[in-house]
Design a protein around this motif. Structure first.
Motif, short mmCIF file in Angstrom:
data_model
loop_
_atom_site.label_atom_id
_atom_site.label_comp_id
_atom_site.label_asym_id
_atom_site.label_seq_id
_atom_site.Cartn_x
_atom_site.Cartn_y
_atom_site.Cartn_z
N GLU A 122 0.94 -1.57 -0.38
CA GLU A 122 -0.13 0.33 0.44
C GLU A 122 0.64 1.31 0.33
O GLU A 122 0.75 1.87 -0.95
N HIS A 135 2.47 1.47 -2.77
CA HIS A 135 1.39 1.99 -4.19
C HIS A 135 1.68 3.97 -4.20
O HIS A 135 1.06 4.67 -4.67
N GLN A 143 4.02 5.90 -5.29
CA GLN A 143 4.29 5.95 -6.70
C GLN A 143 2.82 6.45 -7.30
O GLN A 143 3.53 7.71 -8.70
N SER A 144 1.85 6.80 -6.86
CA SER A 144 0.52 7.43 -6.94
C SER A 144 1.28 8.57 -7.05
O SER A 144 0.57 9.60 -8.36
N TYR A 204 2.78 -2.25 -11.99
CA TYR A 204 2.33 -1.42 -12.00
C TYR A 204 2.81 -1.00 -11.39
O TYR A 204 3.60 1.06 -11.73
N PHE A 205 4.48 -1.24 -11.38
CA PHE A 205 5.46 0.00 -9.67
C PHE A 205 6.69 0.77 -11.44
O PHE A 205 6.76 -0.66 -12.05
#
Ligand code: FES
Length: 165
Positions: free
Chosen positions: A35, A38, A41-42, A75-76
């Motif tokens: 999490e 994430h 990254q975001s 995703y990363f």
């Protein structure tokens, strides 16, 4: 056993506060690793070595494990984002004030979905969940600078300024 003191934030970029918030919310527990990555990254558009080390140290997980997660999930990204980054807060308070429309309008203007960078590498469009300034919703970070009460016109004007630089 002495109480755990998390390491200092890597810089005064406001986005680290978002990352820290995710870890704090989870009591700096190891299970918050994915999490938290994430969130990095975001907010930043990618994860560099410093960010991965900071998260690993804060959550007391082996660096190899943090790298393992980052390289396992597509995703990363380990690649830096564009020259400029527009990060739109999509937390509840900002969402209520219409940041979903800001995201849609930025996506239309830039011709890319959120989470991506324009082909020329100039602008990355990111979203973040609550940057901790709900009283100033809707909030947008322009290259890490917090801007409150952001209107659609102002946001597009900023994108135009970056586009002609
Ligand atoms: S929801 Fe946007 S700052 Fe809190």
């Amino acid at each position: 056993m002495p109480a755990f003191t998390p390491p200092p934030l890597p810089s005064d970029d406001k986005r680290w506060k978002i990352v820290n918030g995710t870890m704090r919310k989870n009591g700096f527990a190891r299970h918050a690793l994915i999490e938290t990555l994430h969130t990095v990254q975001s907010a930043f558009g990618y994860l560099d070595d410093d960010a991965i080390r900071f998260v690993a140290k804060s959550l007391r997980v082996p660096l190899s494990q943090a790298y393992g997660v980052v390289t396992f999930y597509h995703y990363f990204s380990l690649k830096p984002p564009g020259k400029h980054t527009m990060t739109i807060c999509t937390g509840t308070a900002c969402y209520i004030k219409g940041t979903d429309k800001l995201v849609a309008s930025a996506e239309k203007r830039l011709g890319i979905p959120q989470g991506q960078t324009t082909k020329d590498g100039n602008i990355s469009l990111m979203t973040a969940r609550c940057v901790g300034a709900c009283g100033r919703a809707p909030v947008v970070l322009t290259d890490g600078e917090l801007q409150g009460q952001m209107s659609g016109e102002e946001m597009l004007a900023q994108l135009e300024r970056w586009a002609v630089e």
